[in-house]
Design a protein around this motif. Structure first.
Motif, mmCIF file in Angstrom:
data_model
loop_
_atom_site.group_PDB
_atom_site.id
_atom_site.type_symbol
_atom_site.label_atom_id
_atom_site.label_comp_id
_atom_site.label_asym_id
_atom_site.label_seq_id
_atom_site.Cartn_x
_atom_site.Cartn_y
_atom_site.Cartn_z
ATOM 1 N N ILE A 128 -30.249 -4.285 14.218
ATOM 2 C CA ILE A 128 -28.944 -3.619 14.203
ATOM 3 C C ILE A 128 -28.831 -2.606 15.340
ATOM 4 O O ILE A 128 -27.782 -2.484 15.979
ATOM 5 C CB ILE A 128 -28.716 -2.939 12.841
ATOM 6 N N LEU A 129 -29.907 -1.879 15.600
ATOM 7 C CA LEU A 129 -29.865 -0.875 16.664
ATOM 8 C C LEU A 129 -29.621 -1.532 18.021
ATOM 9 O O LEU A 129 -28.825 -1.032 18.830
ATOM 10 C CB LEU A 129 -31.174 -0.079 16.682
ATOM 11 N N VAL A 130 -30.280 -2.646 18.275
ATOM 12 C CA VAL A 130 -30.071 -3.372 19.534
ATOM 13 C C VAL A 130 -28.630 -3.866 19.618
ATOM 14 O O VAL A 130 -27.992 -3.797 20.676
ATOM 15 C CB VAL A 130 -31.058 -4.547 19.640
ATOM 16 N N HIS A 131 -28.113 -4.346 18.503
ATOM 17 C CA HIS A 131 -26.732 -4.829 18.465
ATOM 18 C C HIS A 131 -25.751 -3.703 18.792
ATOM 19 O O HIS A 131 -24.801 -3.896 19.563
ATOM 20 C CB HIS A 131 -26.437 -5.406 17.080
ATOM 21 N N ARG A 132 -25.976 -2.533 18.236
ATOM 22 C CA ARG A 132 -25.067 -1.408 18.480
ATOM 23 C C ARG A 132 -25.161 -0.905 19.914
ATOM 24 O O ARG A 132 -24.136 -0.680 20.575
ATOM 25 C CB ARG A 132 -25.382 -0.278 17.500
ATOM 26 N N LEU A 133 -26.381 -0.725 20.400
ATOM 27 C CA LEU A 133 -26.546 -0.228 21.769
ATOM 28 C C LEU A 133 -25.967 -1.209 22.783
ATOM 29 O O LEU A 133 -25.295 -0.806 23.742
ATOM 30 C CB LEU A 133 -28.030 0.023 22.052
ATOM 31 N N ASN A 134 -26.223 -2.482 22.577
ATOM 32 C CA ASN A 134 -25.680 -3.486 23.489
ATOM 33 C C ASN A 134 -24.158 -3.534 23.400
ATOM 34 O O ASN A 134 -23.473 -3.747 24.408
ATOM 35 C CB ASN A 134 -26.266 -4.859 23.163
ATOM 36 N N GLY A 135 -23.622 -3.328 22.197
ATOM 37 C CA GLY A 135 -22.171 -3.315 22.036
ATOM 38 C C GLY A 135 -21.515 -2.178 22.801
ATOM 39 O O GLY A 135 -20.499 -2.376 23.485
ATOM 40 N N TYR A 136 -22.089 -0.986 22.698
ATOM 41 C CA TYR A 136 -21.542 0.147 23.457
ATOM 42 C C TYR A 136 -21.688 -0.083 24.961
ATOM 43 O O TYR A 136 -20.796 0.269 25.746
ATOM 44 C CB TYR A 136 -22.251 1.441 23.055
ATOM 45 N N PHE A 137 -22.797 -0.681 25.355
ATOM 46 C CA PHE A 137 -23.016 -0.978 26.773
ATOM 47 C C PHE A 137 -21.964 -1.957 27.294
ATOM 48 O O PHE A 137 -21.413 -1.774 28.391
ATOM 49 C CB PHE A 137 -24.424 -1.540 26.962
ATOM 50 N N VAL A 138 -21.665 -2.978 26.504
ATOM 51 C CA VAL A 138 -20.651 -3.962 26.904
ATOM 52 C C VAL A 138 -19.273 -3.317 26.983
ATOM 53 O O VAL A 138 -18.493 -3.583 27.912
ATOM 54 C CB VAL A 138 -20.654 -5.147 25.921
ATOM 55 N N LEU A 139 -18.952 -2.455 26.021
ATOM 56 C CA LEU A 139 -17.653 -1.779 26.045
ATOM 57 C C LEU A 139 -17.512 -0.888 27.274
ATOM 58 O O LEU A 139 -16.450 -0.842 27.906
ATOM 59 C CB LEU A 139 -17.480 -0.945 24.777
ATOM 60 N N ILE A 140 -18.585 -0.173 27.605
ATOM 61 C CA ILE A 140 -18.549 0.709 28.768
ATOM 62 C C ILE A 140 -18.294 -0.085 30.046
ATOM 63 O O ILE A 140 -17.708 0.427 31.007
ATOM 64 C CB ILE A 140 -19.869 1.504 28.867
ATOM 65 N N LEU A 141 -18.691 -1.350 30.053
ATOM 66 C CA LEU A 141 -18.507 -2.180 31.241
ATOM 67 C C LEU A 141 -17.164 -2.911 31.244
ATOM 68 O O LEU A 141 -16.470 -2.950 32.268
ATOM 69 C CB LEU A 141 -19.645 -3.203 31.343
ATOM 70 N N LEU A 142 -16.782 -3.493 30.114
ATOM 71 C CA LEU A 142 -15.606 -4.360 30.101
ATOM 72 C C LEU A 142 -14.291 -3.595 30.171
ATOM 73 O O LEU A 142 -13.330 -4.076 30.785
ATOM 74 C CB LEU A 142 -15.628 -5.246 28.847
ATOM 75 N N VAL A 143 -14.220 -2.438 29.541
ATOM 76 C CA VAL A 143 -12.962 -1.679 29.599
ATOM 77 C C VAL A 143 -12.654 -1.233 31.032
ATOM 78 O O VAL A 143 -11.540 -1.458 31.535
ATOM 79 C CB VAL A 143 -13.001 -0.490 28.620
ATOM 80 N N PRO A 144 -13.600 -0.608 31.759
ATOM 81 C CA PRO A 144 -13.313 -0.302 33.174
ATOM 82 C C PRO A 144 -13.072 -1.554 34.013
ATOM 83 O O PRO A 144 -12.308 -1.509 34.983
ATOM 84 C CB PRO A 144 -14.576 0.438 33.637
#
Length: 240
Positions: A128-144
């Motif tokens: 779950i921790l990997v899923h959450r960290l990767n999710g925030y990482f993807v959001l930080i990239l895709l929104v910009p």
């Protein structure tokens, strides 16, 4: 037929056969699966998919997204940006489009590849921790990436009004779905998954758009008399 028991005296009836001639229930084997089907089901179980065709869909659509991102990774080299975007480099090589074009390529390629890991159930359930960290990482990239893509969309594909409208619409929808998914992380995980899947699917529309553009390019070239008008083109060229 035996009048006392109503059963056949024939040896073909299991009750009349010797006990050693009737196989026990545990000895009855089911037909073996083919090697390919066995490997597919085993792999699907390992990565956490429960439905039969989920892994197949992941391979098809996830593979298309990964392939497109890897194909676009070649433009992460500034020297190759001009080569593979020759028709648009007249504007993309100038500010503010140059910086936004580079940011769009880098964030879209990296974010698109890492977004695939968000849809593996095994990671979501057991890490779950990997899923959450990767999710925030993807959001930080895709929104910009959507924001920068909207900025360069003003000049993409010639800067036609129709092209601009499509880019702005896709950027708003994709970023909106990702933000909605983020807001439902702790409220409703089912809605969270739905919104995130919608966001990535809309983000991936550019794949089919590229394929359609390649076909349309040949069709328009063969027609030979297709013209379009872009506002302020002459003024832009005069001030360039």
């Amino acid at each position: 037929m035996d009048p006392h028991y109503g059963k056949s005296n024939d040896d073909t009836y299991p009750a009349n056969r010797p006990y050693f001639d009737v196989p026990p229930p545990h000895a009855v084997t089911e037909p073996r699966q083919k090697f390919g089907a066995s490997v597919y089901l085993t792999t699907s179980s390992i990565v956490g998919f429960k439905e039969r065709f989920s892994l197949l869909f992941f391979i098809i659509f996830g593979g298309a997204l990964a392939g497109y991102c890897l194909h676009g990774a070649r433009t992460m080299n500034f020297a190759l940006m001009k080569k593979y975007s020759a028709s648009e480099w007249f504007w993309f090589g100038k500010e503010p489009f140059k910086a936004n074009y580079a940011l769009h390529i880098y964030t879209a390629v990296i974010g698109g590849i890492f977004s695939l890991f968000q849809f593996l159930p095994a990671i979501r359930r057991h890490a779950i921790l990997v899923h959450r960290l990767n999710g925030y990482f993807v959001l930080i990239l895709l929104v910009p990436s959507n924001v920068c893509g909207a900025i360069i969309g003003y000049r993409a594909f010639g800067g036609e009004v129709n092209s601009q409208s499509v880019y702005y619409t896709l950027g708003i929808l994709s970023a909106g779905c990702l933000i909605m998914g983020l807001s439902n992380v702790k409220k409703n995980t089912r809605e969270h998954r739905k919104w995130m899947l919608r966001g990535v699917v809309i983000f991936s529309v550019v794949i089919t758009t590229r394929l359609m553009a390649l076909a349309a390019e040949q069709i328009v070239t063969d027609i030979g008399n297709y013209y379009t008008v872009r506002a302020n083109t002459c003024c832009d060229l005069f001030n360039a």
